[in-house]
Design an enzyme around this catalytic site. Sequence first.
Site, PDB file in Angstrom:
ATOM      1  N   ASP A   1       2.281   7.229   2.095  1.00 23.19           N
ATOM      2  CA  ASP A   1       2.900   8.419   1.367  1.00 23.19           C
ATOM      3  C   ASP A   1       4.202   8.713   2.034  1.00 23.19           C
ATOM      4  O   ASP A   1       4.270   9.673   3.123  1.00 23.19           O
ATOM      5  CB  ASP A   1       1.809   9.369   1.347  1.00 23.19           C
ATOM      6  CG  ASP A   1       0.539   9.011   0.841  1.00 23.19           C
ATOM      7  OD1 ASP A   1       0.605   8.970  -0.525  1.00 23.19           O
ATOM      8  OD2 ASP A   1      -0.075   8.714   1.444  1.00 23.19           O
TER       9      ASP A   1
ATOM     10  N   GLU B   1     -10.356   4.482   7.275  1.00 25.45           N
ATOM     11  CA  GLU B   1      -9.020   5.273   7.586  1.00 25.45           C
ATOM     12  C   GLU B   1      -9.625   6.363   8.229  1.00 25.45           C
ATOM     13  O   GLU B   1      -9.853   6.703   9.549  1.00 25.45           O
ATOM     14  CB  GLU B   1      -8.277   5.830   6.426  1.00 25.45           C
ATOM     15  CG  GLU B   1      -7.209   6.426   6.608  1.00 25.45           C
ATOM     16  CD  GLU B   1      -6.361   7.074   5.463  1.00 25.45           C
ATOM     17  OE1 GLU B   1      -7.287   7.328   4.451  1.00 25.45           O
ATOM     18  OE2 GLU B   1      -5.420   7.473   5.405  1.00 25.45           O
TER      19      GLU B   1
ATOM     20  N   HIS C   1       0.910  -1.173   0.032  1.00 22.78           N
ATOM     21  CA  HIS C   1      -0.164  -0.012  -0.063  1.00 22.78           C
ATOM     22  C   HIS C   1       0.769   1.309  -0.074  1.00 22.78           C
ATOM     23  O   HIS C   1       1.435   1.679   0.837  1.00 22.78           O
ATOM     24  CB  HIS C   1      -0.815  -0.052   1.306  1.00 22.78           C
ATOM     25  CG  HIS C   1      -1.945   1.338   1.212  1.00 22.78           C
ATOM     26  ND1 HIS C   1      -3.429   1.098   1.405  1.00 22.78           N
ATOM     27  CD2 HIS C   1      -1.813   2.361   1.197  1.00 22.78           C
ATOM     28  CE1 HIS C   1      -3.822   2.279   1.234  1.00 22.78           C
ATOM     29  NE2 HIS C   1      -3.006   2.986   1.321  1.00 22.78           N
TER      30      HIS C   1
HETATM   31  N1  ADE Z   1      -4.060   9.170  -1.328  1.00 26.53           N
HETATM   32  C1  ADE Z   1      -2.928   9.188  -1.203  1.00 26.53           C
HETATM   33  N2  ADE Z   1      -2.851   9.043   0.037  1.00 26.53           N
HETATM   34  C2  ADE Z   1      -3.946   8.509   0.758  1.00 26.53           C
HETATM   35  C3  ADE Z   1      -4.456   8.382   1.865  1.00 26.53           C
HETATM   36  N3  ADE Z   1      -3.761   8.052   3.163  1.00 26.53           N
HETATM   37  N4  ADE Z   1      -5.770   8.054   2.302  1.00 26.53           N
HETATM   38  C4  ADE Z   1      -6.608   8.619   1.298  1.00 26.53           C
HETATM   39  N5  ADE Z   1      -6.111   8.822  -0.010  1.00 26.53           N
HETATM   40  C5  ADE Z   1      -4.886   8.963  -0.220  1.00 26.53           C
HETATM   41 ZN    ZN Z   2      -3.477   5.004   1.151  1.00 22.71          ZN
END
Ligand code: ADE
Ligand code: ZN
Length: 322
Positions: A269, A191, A8
């Site tokens: 990220d 999330e 991911h």
């Molecule tokens: N796009 C990039 N990172 C993300 C995240 N953590 N949650 C939702 N969309 C994303």
């Molecule tokens: Zn993500």
Amino acid sequence: MTPKIDLHCHFEGTATPSLIRRLARRNDINLPDGLFNDHGGFAWTNFIEFLNVYDLASTCIRTRLDYRDVMYDYLKSCAAEGAVYVEIFSSPDHAAATGMSYTDHVEGMAQGIDDAERDFGIIARIIVTCVRHLGPKCALDVANAMVSDPHVYVVGFGMGGDENQFEVADFLPAFERVSNSGLPTTIHAGEVNGPHSVASALDILPVSRIGHGVRAAEDLKLLERIAKTGQTLEICTGSNLALGLYDLDSHPINTILQAGCRVALGSDDPPYFGTSIGAEYDRAQNHFGLGSHGIARINQHALAAAFCDEATRQKLRSRFAF
Ligand code: ADE
Ligand code: ZN
């Protein structure tokens, strides 16, 4: 070094500030205002700001060579931490915003994947994603582009973006389009939104994995359901901590594992959230106390849940001691 799998991470979200600066120079464009903070990091303080700054940084990635270089740079850093396999989300909508076609953005990334495998032995595949807050029509366009222009490295479909926008059911046409073509899917859920978001995804969409899904831990019956039906949760603890969902002592990864759910790890990220796939494994093994047995279990789940073809899965299996 423990072999690692990253299931991911977001292509645009792997580009470091220094790489973004380099691409802006190479493309002869001004860096967008508001992109960096005083310390040279990406300037965001909450989820919505993060999404906005992510969009701004992505505008500097605008040629096939850029796509190749971002991919190569990330895979090089993963390989240095012992990763053997990475699935990376790409966003055709971000590519289109800078004038790149679907085909060009995929072929640029594929070049980066080939070059990194040649130089570092790491294998990577692409999960094409739509952006939830852009709505169901854009999602279906992305699904259509992907299905009508298949690439051997594009192995699945997903959805990121603002989980609070639209209803899961709105995206059924996009997910069905991909699923009917034989490719697997995943969705960001649980999330920034609660367990009902995960439950609706499981009720409505043909998904075999859930991006994050951590907030399913607020509903033990839902965890039991996930354990039984076997979808894998792509857990990214560094991202959750940076976004303030949990602190180190309240993160529910152990609750999720103890409920019998299948878990893989992801870096999400990395430069935005101060993490890496190595840091994710280290935190899981040492801070969350999974130990080497827990890590082996995670690697088994990740390998089983990977969207790659069976020949690649077998090749990868030989890198692990199970
Ligand atoms: N796009 C990039 N990172 C993300 C995240 N953590 N949650 C939702 N969309 C994303
Ligand atoms: Zn993500």
